[in-house]
Scaffold this active site. Structure first.
Site, PDB file in Angstrom:
ATOM      1  N   HIS A  77       1.894  -3.462  -5.663  1.00  0.00           N
ATOM      2  CA  HIS A  77       0.999  -4.347  -5.317  1.00  0.00           C
ATOM      3  C   HIS A  77       0.043  -5.129  -6.496  1.00  0.00           C
ATOM      4  CE1 HIS A  77      -2.789  -2.150  -5.695  1.00  0.00           C
ATOM      5  NE2 HIS A  77      -2.046  -0.985  -5.233  1.00  0.00           N
ATOM      6  N   HIS A  91       3.796  -3.532   0.674  1.00  0.00           N
ATOM      7  CA  HIS A  91       2.347  -4.032   0.773  1.00  0.00           C
ATOM      8  C   HIS A  91       2.255  -5.151   1.514  1.00  0.00           C
ATOM      9  CE1 HIS A  91      -1.631  -5.112  -0.371  1.00  0.00           C
ATOM     10  NE2 HIS A  91      -1.939  -3.984  -0.862  1.00  0.00           N
ATOM     11  N   GLU A 131     -15.312   8.398  -7.899  1.00  0.00           N
ATOM     12  CA  GLU A 131     -14.302   7.960  -8.897  1.00  0.00           C
ATOM     13  C   GLU A 131     -14.858   7.119  -9.952  1.00  0.00           C
ATOM     14  OE1 GLU A 131     -10.760   5.341  -8.338  1.00  0.00           O
ATOM     15  OE2 GLU A 131      -9.711   7.439  -7.582  1.00  0.00           O
ATOM     16  N   ASP A 170     -12.601   0.842  -7.441  1.00  0.00           N
ATOM     17  CA  ASP A 170     -12.780  -0.481  -8.242  1.00  0.00           C
ATOM     18  C   ASP A 170     -12.538  -1.855  -7.482  1.00  0.00           C
ATOM     19  OD1 ASP A 170     -10.146  -0.357  -7.814  1.00  0.00           O
ATOM     20  OD2 ASP A 170      -9.553   0.742  -9.561  1.00  0.00           O
ATOM     21  N   GLU A 179      -9.699  -4.994 -11.425  1.00  0.00           N
ATOM     22  CA  GLU A 179     -10.194  -3.738 -11.010  1.00  0.00           C
ATOM     23  C   GLU A 179     -11.083  -3.146 -12.231  1.00  0.00           C
ATOM     24  OE1 GLU A 179      -7.106  -4.504 -10.413  1.00  0.00           O
ATOM     25  OE2 GLU A 179      -7.050  -4.442  -8.315  1.00  0.00           O
ATOM     26  N   ARG A 193      -2.069  -7.308  -9.119  1.00  0.00           N
ATOM     27  CA  ARG A 193      -2.019  -8.735  -9.233  1.00  0.00           C
ATOM     28  C   ARG A 193      -1.269  -9.078 -10.441  1.00  0.00           C
ATOM     29  NH1 ARG A 193      -6.289  -9.352  -5.873  1.00  0.00           N
ATOM     30  NH2 ARG A 193      -6.799 -11.462  -5.337  1.00  0.00           N
TER      31      ARG A 193
HETATM   32  C1  UD1 Z   1      -6.801  -4.742  -3.095  1.00  0.00           C
HETATM   33  C2  UD1 Z   1      -7.608  -4.295  -4.450  1.00  0.00           C
HETATM   34  C3  UD1 Z   1      -7.007  -3.522  -5.320  1.00  0.00           C
HETATM   35  C4  UD1 Z   1      -6.382  -2.433  -4.595  1.00  0.00           C
HETATM   36  C5  UD1 Z   1      -5.390  -2.853  -3.586  1.00  0.00           C
HETATM   37  C6  UD1 Z   1      -5.026  -1.677  -2.472  1.00  0.00           C
HETATM   38  C7  UD1 Z   1      -9.225  -5.808  -4.929  1.00  0.00           C
HETATM   39  C8  UD1 Z   1      -9.730  -7.371  -5.809  1.00  0.00           C
HETATM   40  N1  UD1 Z   1      -8.070  -5.750  -4.848  1.00  0.00           N
HETATM   41  O1  UD1 Z   1      -5.663  -5.457  -3.909  1.00  0.00           O
HETATM   42  O2  UD1 Z   1      -7.799  -3.112  -6.380  1.00  0.00           O
HETATM   43  O3  UD1 Z   1      -5.616  -1.594  -5.740  1.00  0.00           O
HETATM   44  O4  UD1 Z   1      -6.066  -3.411  -2.783  1.00  0.00           O
HETATM   45  O5  UD1 Z   1      -3.920  -1.699  -1.898  1.00  0.00           O
HETATM   46  O6  UD1 Z   1     -10.319  -5.314  -4.572  1.00  0.00           O
HETATM   47  N2  UD1 Z   1      -3.219  -8.256   3.518  1.00  0.00           N
HETATM   48  C9  UD1 Z   1      -2.982  -8.252   4.975  1.00  0.00           C
HETATM   49  N3  UD1 Z   1      -3.223  -7.038   5.524  1.00  0.00           N
HETATM   50  C10 UD1 Z   1      -3.975  -6.114   4.976  1.00  0.00           C
HETATM   51  C11 UD1 Z   1      -3.962  -5.893   3.603  1.00  0.00           C
HETATM   52  C12 UD1 Z   1      -3.845  -7.149   2.729  1.00  0.00           C
HETATM   53  O7  UD1 Z   1      -2.612  -9.071   5.464  1.00  0.00           O
HETATM   54  O8  UD1 Z   1      -4.288  -5.020   5.742  1.00  0.00           O
HETATM   55  C13 UD1 Z   1      -2.996  -9.282   2.603  1.00  0.00           C
HETATM   56  C14 UD1 Z   1      -3.728 -10.572   3.252  1.00  0.00           C
HETATM   57  O9  UD1 Z   1      -3.130 -11.915   2.973  1.00  0.00           O
HETATM   58  C15 UD1 Z   1      -4.918 -10.441   1.885  1.00  0.00           C
HETATM   59  C16 UD1 Z   1      -3.699 -10.149   0.834  1.00  0.00           C
HETATM   60  O10 UD1 Z   1      -3.099  -9.000   1.347  1.00  0.00           O
HETATM   61  O11 UD1 Z   1      -5.495 -11.582   1.783  1.00  0.00           O
HETATM   62  C17 UD1 Z   1      -4.557  -9.767  -0.283  1.00  0.00           C
HETATM   63  O12 UD1 Z   1      -5.402  -8.618  -0.268  1.00  0.00           O
HETATM   64  P1  UD1 Z   1      -6.435  -8.044  -1.312  1.00  0.00           P
HETATM   65  O13 UD1 Z   1      -7.499  -6.877  -0.561  1.00  0.00           O
HETATM   66  O14 UD1 Z   1      -7.454  -9.184  -1.636  1.00  0.00           O
HETATM   67  O15 UD1 Z   1      -5.766  -7.468  -2.565  1.00  0.00           O
HETATM   68  P2  UD1 Z   1      -4.801  -6.398  -2.709  1.00  0.00           P
HETATM   69  O16 UD1 Z   1      -3.679  -6.867  -3.537  1.00  0.00           O
HETATM   70  O17 UD1 Z   1      -4.560  -5.781  -1.458  1.00  0.00           O
HETATM   71  N1  UDP Z   2      -0.088   4.880   0.810  1.00  0.00           N
HETATM   72  C1  UDP Z   2       0.038   5.032   2.041  1.00  0.00           C
HETATM   73  N2  UDP Z   2       1.144   4.449   2.822  1.00  0.00           N
HETATM   74  C2  UDP Z   2       2.069   3.378   2.111  1.00  0.00           C
HETATM   75  C3  UDP Z   2       1.527   3.259   0.685  1.00  0.00           C
HETATM   76  C4  UDP Z   2       0.659   3.934  -0.083  1.00  0.00           C
HETATM   77  O1  UDP Z   2      -0.647   5.819   2.962  1.00  0.00           O
HETATM   78  O2  UDP Z   2       2.549   2.832   2.449  1.00  0.00           O
HETATM   79  C5  UDP Z   2      -1.256   5.777   0.106  1.00  0.00           C
HETATM   80  C6  UDP Z   2      -0.927   6.416  -1.200  1.00  0.00           C
HETATM   81  O3  UDP Z   2      -0.550   7.815  -0.855  1.00  0.00           O
HETATM   82  C7  UDP Z   2      -2.304   6.356  -1.962  1.00  0.00           C
HETATM   83  C8  UDP Z   2      -2.835   5.003  -1.388  1.00  0.00           C
HETATM   84  O4  UDP Z   2      -2.228   4.609  -0.360  1.00  0.00           O
HETATM   85  O5  UDP Z   2      -3.143   7.394  -1.445  1.00  0.00           O
HETATM   86  C9  UDP Z   2      -2.617   4.059  -2.396  1.00  0.00           C
HETATM   87  O6  UDP Z   2      -2.987   2.806  -1.966  1.00  0.00           O
HETATM   88  P1  UDP Z   2      -2.431   1.296  -3.172  1.00  0.00           P
HETATM   89  O7  UDP Z   2      -1.242   1.823  -3.843  1.00  0.00           O
HETATM   90  O8  UDP Z   2      -2.451   0.348  -1.923  1.00  0.00           O
HETATM   91  O9  UDP Z   2      -3.666   1.275  -3.962  1.00  0.00           O
HETATM   92  P2  UDP Z   2      -4.390   1.819  -5.335  1.00  0.00           P
HETATM   93  O10 UDP Z   2      -4.278   3.067  -5.388  1.00  0.00           O
HETATM   94  O11 UDP Z   2      -3.371   1.273  -6.056  1.00  0.00           O
HETATM   95  O12 UDP Z   2      -5.672   1.051  -5.480  1.00  0.00           O
END
Ligand code: UD1
Ligand code: UDP
Length: 370
Positions: free
Chosen positions: A207, A240, A121, A99, A135, A209
């Site tokens: 994490h 995160h 999924e 998603d 999502e 939003r």
């Molecule tokens: C994203 C997904 C969410 C998913 C989550 C899993 C969207 C809109 N959101 O949310 O559905 O559940 O990932 O974790 O698709 N950042 C870093 N390094 C990284 C990752 C993130 O610095 O490796 C920081 C950056 O500043 C980035 C911000 O986190 O701009 C947000 O990342 P983003 O992918 O937009 O949103 P998530 O909250 O991570």
């Molecule tokens: N996870 C991981 N390391 C971490 C936190 C989460 O490997 O420090 C794994 C967790 O086991 C799961 C996935 O990351 O499989 C979930 O990711 P996240 O919570 O970022 O995203 P969501 O599932 O909510 O989209």
């Protein structure tokens, strides 16, 4: 026979974890199907961490992540990055997962190029357009753009049928996260094991939003209440990389003796932490799917979930983000043995670890033959 091409497109941590077993399974049939991996790098560090542990090399890297990125920017950058690749490569199928904005944008570009889209999924729903945001809308849009829907459970299949998706285009596979979990949790020799004989470890991640700002502050205050009351509790909280999470979590929870804030853990380490936790506090989707398998109670820091199966099985409990409610339910798990045992039965509503085989079988039957 003409060699068919399937392109995976993913870019966040959970997508890599959930697609890795499918990539690895499909690659076994390289004489029939060519596998191409395009990563958006919507998550740069967290995606790379998972690519490394699952030993996946990307053929194309869109490198879209920017600091505190906006949804519109991520969407546009993925569309612009993927478009020329689909113009150049003759792809038979694009596979997206879940998603995320990557999944949505990639399926849209697939549609523009009249390339078929397979959704791994598929069919998870809360039926609330704004929850989780974005999502719920992403996965609804991916459904509309997809040709084949790999539903993890029969509940997910029913959601799709209700929306008019033709029955013959839905395959119930189980969730590939269970494939990843079973592959990983049995591996020996990884760091991250914590002994429990001196304390109970509560694993925390957040994490979403929806939880930025005040709800996350409430969560942090609840954690402080829990450690103040229970001296035998240790919190492990891999934070995160989203700055909206880090700012608040570090403000409230650093410098607390019973709380360990860590960087995101690699999957092998993290699954060991799950296995060794007493229970979990999280708003994550994937963790709600993994924890029931390992018999770990989850207090879900959300008001609603598209993963109803874990709630119905009794392992996951929706507690929202109210400080008193979180503390009350945590106290119950820590002090009431019966309540704890009820929630810690190992159940597995999400699959048998063969989801990737079922997905790949579809392609071998449908695509591999000419
Ligand atoms: C994203 C997904 C969410 C998913 C989550 C899993 C969207 C809109 N959101 O949310 O559905 O559940 O990932 O974790 O698709 N950042 C870093 N390094 C990284 C990752 C993130 O610095 O490796 C920081 C950056 O500043 C980035 C911000 O986190 O701009 C947000 O990342 P983003 O992918 O937009 O949103 P998530 O909250 O991570
Ligand atoms: N996870 C991981 N390391 C971490 C936190 C989460 O490997 O420090 C794994 C967790 O086991 C799961 C996935 O990351 O499989 C979930 O990711 P996240 O919570 O970022 O995203 P969501 O599932 O909510 O989209």
């Amino acid at each position: 026979m003409h060699l068919k091409k399937i392109m995976f497109v993913f870019g966040t941590r959970p997508e890599v974890i959930k697609m890795a077993p499918v990539v690895s399974e499909l690659k076994k049939y390289s004489n029939k199907i060519r596998t191409i991996v395009t990563v958006s790098a919507q998550h740069r560090e967290m995606m790379d961490q998972m690519l490394e542990i699952f030993d996946i090399q990307a053929d194309y890297d869109l490198n879209v992540m920017t600091d505190n990125q906006k949804l519109s920017d991520v969407t546009c950058d993925i569309i612009k990055g993927l478009d020329p690749i689909l113009g150049k490569e003759k792809i038979d199928f694009i596979l997206v997962q879940g998603d995320t904005t990557t999944a949505f944008a990639a399926s849209l570009v697939g549609f523009y190029h009249k390339v078929k889209v397979g959704h791994v999924e598929a069919g998870l729903r809360t039926h609330d357009k704004f929850y989780p945001f974005p999502e719920e809308m992403n996965r609804t849009l991916v459904t509309s753009l997809s040709d084949v829907h790999f539903a993890p459970t029969s509940l997910a299949k029913d959601n799709l049928l209700r929306e008019g998706v033709p029955k013959q285009n839905i395959i119930v596979t189980g969730n590939t996260v269970i494939d990843a979990l079973l592959l990983t949790v049995n591996k020996k020799g990884f760091a991250g094991y914590i002994r429990q004989d001196t304390h109970k470890m509560i694993l925390v991640t957040t994490h979403r939003r929806e939880n930025f700002g005040e709800p996350l502050e409430e969560i942090c205050k609840a954690i402080l209440d829990i450690v103040a009351k229970h001296k035998n509790v240790k919190i492990v909280f891999p934070v995160h990389l989203n700055p909206n999470v880090r700012k608040i979590v570090h403000k409230y929870l650093s410098n607390e003796k019973q709380i360990e804030l860590t960087e995101p853990l690699d999957y092998a380490a993290f699954t060991k932490y799950i296995a060794d936790s007493y229970f979990i506090l999280t708003d994550s989707g994937g963790i709600q799917e993994e924890a029931p398998s390992l018999g770990k109670p989850v207090l879900v820091l959300r008001n609603e979930t598209e993963r109803r199966e874990g709630v119905e099985a009794g392992t996951c409990l929706l507690v929202g983000t109210n400080r008193q409610r979180i503390v009350k339910e945590a106290n119950k798990l820590l002090m009431d043995k019966n309540a704890y045992e009820k929630m810690s039965q190992a159940v597995n509503p999400y699959g048998d670890g063969k989801a990737s085989k079922r997905i790949v079988k579809f392609f071998l039957n449908g695509l591999g033959k000419d």
